[in-house]
Write an enzyme that holds these catalytic residues in place. Structure first.
Site, PDB file in Angstrom:
ATOM      1  N   ASP A  11     -19.087 -12.526  11.060  1.00  0.00           N
ATOM      2  CA  ASP A  11     -18.206 -10.923  11.823  1.00  0.00           C
ATOM      3  C   ASP A  11     -16.873 -11.053  11.612  1.00  0.00           C
ATOM      4  OD1 ASP A  11     -18.672  -9.237  14.470  1.00  0.00           O
ATOM      5  OD2 ASP A  11     -17.482 -10.698  15.358  1.00  0.00           O
ATOM      6  N   GLU A  71     -21.919  -8.915   8.496  1.00  0.00           N
ATOM      7  CA  GLU A  71     -22.419  -7.168  10.068  1.00  0.00           C
ATOM      8  C   GLU A  71     -21.798  -6.660   8.892  1.00  0.00           C
ATOM      9  OE1 GLU A  71     -22.069  -7.196  15.009  1.00  0.00           O
ATOM     10  OE2 GLU A  71     -19.966  -6.859  13.672  1.00  0.00           O
ATOM     11  N   HIS A 143     -17.005 -12.649  18.856  1.00  0.00           N
ATOM     12  CA  HIS A 143     -17.152 -13.195  17.455  1.00  0.00           C
ATOM     13  C   HIS A 143     -17.514 -14.182  17.442  1.00  0.00           C
ATOM     14  CE1 HIS A 143     -14.058  -9.717  17.304  1.00  0.00           C
ATOM     15  NE2 HIS A 143     -13.385 -10.403  18.908  1.00  0.00           N
TER      16      HIS A 143
END
EC number: 3.1.21.10
Length: 175
Positions: A11, A71, A143
């Site tokens: 992420d 992501e 996260h």
């Protein structure tokens, strides 16, 4: 017995980059590790990107994943923030590719739908489902929870051919 694979979820973020590593054996998912790489806001952009790069290199070296899931960027209202996120994403993609990992990218809503069942789930729902799907896992940050969700999404979405290729590469490398 099915061959075990490991997936790294990333992420990306300039301030905090979450990472999570899971194992896959057949349809069984297991938590291996997770964490957050932070960069020092007092440093230049270039120096902060180097911190993220060094952290991801260390994670890949320690956990030797078979593939990575990163992501995709979402369109932010703040163009400057979007550019910084894009630069952190580029580091995640580059480090993963340089390590020889197959890299997949997933939109945030796709990850949420895959893990929670709803494309607009909030952070607490993601963390709860991650911890339910990976018994014993405690995400160290939002996260890290998002990164574990990315790895889970990839485990659910990854093609059979990719899994076979990764398993063959792993077997050939003697890992």
């Amino acid at each position: 017995m099915p061959v075990s694979l490991t997936y790294l979820g990333i992420d990306p973020g300039l301030t905090a980059t979450g990472w999570g590593v899971i194992g896959i054996s057949g349809s069984r998912l297991t938590h291996i590790a997770n964490g957050t790489i932070t960069s020092n806001a007092r440093l230049s952009l270039a120096e902060r990107l180097v911190q993220i790069e060094a952290g991801l290199v260390q994670v890949i070296h320690e956990h030797a994943p078979d593939a990575a899931a990163v992501e995709q960027a979402f369109v932010a209202r703040d163009a400057s923030a979007a550019l910084k996120l894009g630069q952190a994403r580029a580091i995640a993609l580059l480090v993963s590719a340089r390590a020889g990992l197959a890299v997949a990218e997933y939109a945030p809503n796709h990850v949420k739908k895959s893990v929670v069942g709803a494309g607009h789930a909030d952070k607490s729902q993601i963390r709860l489902m991650v911890e339910m799907l990976l018994p014993g896992a405690k995400a160290g940050s939002e996260h890290a929870a998002d990164a574990l969700a990315l790895a889970i999404c990839h485990a659910h979405s990854g093609s059979a051919n990719e899994r076979i290729a990764a398993a063959l590469l792993r077997a050939g490398a003697g890992r």
